[in-house]
Design a protein around this motif. Structure first.
Motif, short mmCIF file in Angstrom:
data_model
loop_
_atom_site.label_atom_id
_atom_site.label_comp_id
_atom_site.label_asym_id
_atom_site.label_seq_id
_atom_site.Cartn_x
_atom_site.Cartn_y
_atom_site.Cartn_z
N GLU A 14 0.66 -1.23 0.00
CA GLU A 14 -0.07 0.09 -0.04
C GLU A 14 0.79 1.43 0.08
OE1 GLU A 14 -3.15 2.25 2.87
OE2 GLU A 14 -3.13 0.22 2.89
N VAL A 15 0.58 2.30 -1.14
CA VAL A 15 1.25 3.36 -0.92
C VAL A 15 0.69 4.80 -0.16
CG1 VAL A 15 2.07 5.14 -2.79
CG2 VAL A 15 2.11 2.81 -3.42
N GLU A 16 1.36 5.40 0.25
CA GLU A 16 0.82 6.51 1.28
C GLU A 16 1.62 7.85 0.75
OE1 GLU A 16 1.34 8.46 5.83
OE2 GLU A 16 1.94 6.30 5.42
N ASP A 17 1.10 8.59 0.31
CA ASP A 17 1.56 10.06 0.15
C ASP A 17 2.02 10.65 1.56
OD1 ASP A 17 0.99 9.89 -2.48
OD2 ASP A 17 -0.58 10.98 -2.60
N TRP A 18 3.38 10.68 1.64
CA TRP A 18 4.01 11.06 3.22
C TRP A 18 4.12 12.77 3.25
CZ3 TRP A 18 9.14 11.42 5.52
CH2 TRP A 18 9.08 11.62 6.91
N VAL A 19 5.19 12.99 2.40
CA VAL A 19 5.72 14.55 2.49
C VAL A 19 5.82 14.96 1.23
CG1 VAL A 19 7.29 16.18 3.37
CG2 VAL A 19 6.22 14.62 4.98
N ASN A 20 5.58 16.15 0.71
CA ASN A 20 5.93 16.83 -0.57
C ASN A 20 7.10 17.80 -0.25
OD1 ASN A 20 6.26 18.12 -3.11
ND2 ASN A 20 4.58 16.84 -3.69
N THR A 21 8.14 17.89 -0.78
CA THR A 21 9.40 18.63 -0.39
C THR A 21 9.12 19.86 -1.41
OG1 THR A 21 10.88 17.93 -2.11
CG2 THR A 21 10.87 16.61 0.09
N GLY A 22 8.45 20.02 -2.19
CA GLY A 22 8.36 20.94 -3.29
C GLY A 22 9.53 21.26 -3.93
N GLY A 23 10.33 20.11 -4.09
CA GLY A 23 11.60 20.17 -5.04
C GLY A 23 11.51 18.69 -5.87
N ARG A 24 12.90 18.29 -5.83
CA ARG A 24 12.96 16.94 -6.39
C ARG A 24 13.64 16.22 -5.56
NH1 ARG A 24 13.21 11.73 -7.35
NH2 ARG A 24 12.89 11.22 -9.60
N PRO A 25 13.13 15.42 -4.44
CA PRO A 25 14.09 14.65 -3.61
C PRO A 25 14.78 13.33 -4.49
CG PRO A 25 11.42 14.15 -3.45
CD PRO A 25 11.83 15.17 -4.34
N LEU A 26 15.93 13.46 -3.93
CA LEU A 26 16.77 12.28 -4.46
C LEU A 26 17.11 11.15 -3.33
CD1 LEU A 26 18.79 14.44 -7.16
CD2 LEU A 26 16.82 12.78 -7.44
N GLY A 27 18.40 11.37 -2.68
CA GLY A 27 18.85 10.38 -1.95
C GLY A 27 18.14 10.74 -0.51
N LEU A 28 17.90 9.43 0.18
CA LEU A 28 17.29 9.54 1.40
C LEU A 28 18.28 8.78 2.39
CD1 LEU A 28 13.87 8.14 0.43
CD2 LEU A 28 14.43 10.68 0.74
N ALA A 29 17.83 8.92 3.70
CA ALA A 29 18.80 8.32 4.95
C ALA A 29 17.68 8.34 6.10
CB ALA A 29 20.07 8.85 5.12
N LEU A 30 17.57 7.13 6.69
CA LEU A 30 16.93 7.18 7.85
C LEU A 30 17.56 7.59 9.10
CD1 LEU A 30 14.05 6.18 8.77
CD2 LEU A 30 15.03 3.97 9.29
N GLY A 31 17.07 8.67 9.91
CA GLY A 31 17.53 9.22 11.21
C GLY A 31 17.79 8.00 12.28
N ASN A 32 18.37 8.48 13.48
CA ASN A 32 18.39 7.52 14.72
C ASN A 32 17.22 7.63 15.41
OD1 ASN A 32 21.14 6.80 13.77
ND2 ASN A 32 21.83 8.94 14.62
N SER A 33 16.43 8.62 15.18
CA SER A 33 15.04 8.69 16.03
C SER A 33 13.89 8.74 15.10
CB SER A 33 15.20 10.21 16.76
OG SER A 33 16.36 9.89 17.63
N GLY A 34 13.91 8.02 13.89
CA GLY A 34 12.86 8.09 13.07
C GLY A 34 12.68 9.21 12.10
N GLU A 35 13.53 10.22 12.05
CA GLU A 35 13.44 11.14 11.11
C GLU A 35 13.88 10.56 9.76
OE1 GLU A 35 17.55 11.97 13.16
OE2 GLU A 35 15.48 11.13 13.47
N VAL A 36 13.71 11.33 8.68
CA VAL A 36 14.22 10.91 7.36
C VAL A 36 14.93 12.24 6.84
CG1 VAL A 36 13.72 10.44 4.98
CG2 VAL A 36 12.51 9.25 6.93
N TYR A 37 16.04 12.05 6.39
CA TYR A 37 17.11 13.21 5.83
C TYR A 37 16.78 12.77 4.27
CZ TYR A 37 18.89 13.94 10.42
OH TYR A 37 18.95 14.12 11.73
N VAL A 38 16.91 13.85 3.63
CA VAL A 38 16.70 14.20 2.08
C VAL A 38 17.76 14.95 1.29
CG1 VAL A 38 15.02 14.60 0.32
CG2 VAL A 38 14.02 13.88 2.58
N ALA A 39 18.20 14.42 0.52
CA ALA A 39 19.16 15.22 -0.44
C ALA A 39 18.16 15.73 -1.56
CB ALA A 39 20.13 14.45 -0.92
N ASP A 40 17.66 16.95 -1.54
CA ASP A 40 16.99 17.39 -2.53
C ASP A 40 17.72 18.27 -3.47
OD1 ASP A 40 14.80 19.29 -3.80
OD2 ASP A 40 13.51 18.12 -2.89
N ALA A 41 17.33 17.69 -5.07
CA ALA A 41 18.10 18.54 -5.99
C ALA A 41 18.09 19.65 -5.95
CB ALA A 41 17.73 17.79 -7.13
#
Length: 389
Positions: A114-141
């Motif tokens: 099942e697919v969920e629309d979670w967050v829209n960055t308003g840019g173009r998200p590329l690389g992702l990394a899961l943080g140590n406390s559940g946050e997500v880090y994003v490399a947005d172009a």
């Protein structure tokens, strides 16, 4: 008496045919000459790649191979995941996050896809990394390095270093102590024309770090050839990042005796690398999965060797449409020492950006598809390459 017509050739007809062929040849020659003249006066300046790199030949021999990864594969989230570039897994929630071309970071539940629309960055998200406390880090172009909290709040952490804005924030990874390491593929070009960076043949990429406690961004390495995917080692002593046109992955030491130095982790890859992922959870039991965007080809060999060919390709990219030569995309597997173990690919597959093993499945991200490709590795494993020859 029935009359018969002569079957001898008509001289006038032959003359017209000869004139037509001559005119066509003249037209083609003039068209090519004008095109070359336009290319010659175009301001795009391609440089020569380092001669020592041109001398290296890719290694295609891999111990185990699956050359038909689409056979038996599934399309996860078909029609809902536009250009799923990167994939990161959250085992606590049982979901994967993926970065899409419409700006959405989407969550896909592994149990039922099942697919969920979670967050829209308003840019173009590329690389992702899961943080140590559940946050997500994003490399947005376009936006830089972002932090997204569990409840979806977006914070821009950094978007420039040494007075130079990021041109194409590409990939990010995070250490256990919270330090972010990320790549800016090129400070000169943006995502929509980033292939020109590769055609130009000059190193505009950077490797950087960001410390959340001090909010300081440091440039760790510069003059990189399209710095791409990045991953932290299981012992947290170095990061590995890819240099796409050089077909290699480099290793930057973040602690220990070699701290601050760089060496080659794996060289002479079978094609152009994109993201790199580690599939283990602890010290030394995992492997690295490197996405191969396209296999190395003879035409790319010529383009790397001759700058003028890349100038022509850049011209076509800017004003028309360059021919597509991508093929045999997929992922390769290397051990902790950088030795080739397996390869998964498909002749018709192109523009694979991420390969990640979760459980018994391989998940492949792609710039152009509207789904994630999933393959059961237990049912469709790589086999000894000697059996496929």
């Amino acid at each position: 008496m029935e009359s018969t017509r002569s079957s001898s050739p008509n001289p006038a007809q032959g003359t017209r045919s000869s004139t037509w062929c001559r005119d066509l040849l003249i037209t083609l020659v003039c068209t090519v000459a004008i095109a070359l003249l336009l290319v010659q006066y175009d301001d795009f300046d391609a440089a020569a790649y380092p001669s020592e790199e041109l001398a290296k030949k890719p290694v295609f021999e891999v111990p185990r191979v699956n050359s038909h990864v689409l056979h038996g594969s599934e399309k996860v989230g078909e029609g809902q995941l536009l250009g799923p570039e990167d994939i990161v897994y959250d085992p606590k929630l049982g979901v994967i996050y993926t970065s899409c071309s419409d700006g959405w970071i989407k969550r896909v539940r592994l149990s039922d896809s099942e697919v969920e629309d979670w967050v829209n960055t308003g840019g173009r998200p590329l690389g992702l990394a899961l943080g140590n406390s559940g946050e997500v880090y994003v490399a947005d172009a376009y936006k830089g390095v972002l932090k997204i909290t569990e409840d979806g709040a977006i914070e821009v952490l950094t978007n420039e270093a040494e007075g130079i804005k990021f041109g194409l924030t590409d990939a990010v990874t995070v250490t256990k102590n919270g330090i972010l390491y990320f790549t800016d593929a090129t400070w000169k070009y943006e995502l929509h024309n980033c292939v020109l960076d590769i055609f130009e043949g000059r190193p505009h990429g950077r490797l950087m770090s960001y410390d959340p406690s001090t909010k300081q961004t440091k440039v760790l390495a510069r003059d990189l050839y399209f710095a791409n995917g990045i991953e932290i080692s299981p012992d947290q002593d170095f990061v590995i990042f890819c240099e796409t046109p050089m077909m290699r992955c480099m290793r930057y030491y973040i602690q220990g005796e070699k701290e601050g130095s760089i060496d080659v982790f794996i060289d002479r890859l079978v094609g152009l690398p994109d993201n790199i992922r580690y599939d283990g959870e602890g010290h030394g039991e995992g492997q690295y999965w490197i996405a191969i965007n396209t296999e190395h080809t003879y035409s790319w060999d010529l383009a790397r060797k001759y700058p003028y060919i890349r100038k022509v390709l850049a011209f076509l990219e800017k004003y028309q449409k360059r021919p597509s030569v991508e093929k045999n995309a997929g992922a390769i597997v290397v051990d902790l020492d950088g030795k080739l173990v397996e390869r998964y690919y498909e002749p018709e597959l192109t523009l694979v950006t991420t390969g990640i093993k979760i459980g018994e499945h391989l998940y492949l991200g792609n710039l152009m598809t509207s789904f994630i490709t999933r393959l059961n590795l237990t049912q469709y494993p790589a086999t000894p390459s000697s059996l496929t020859n």
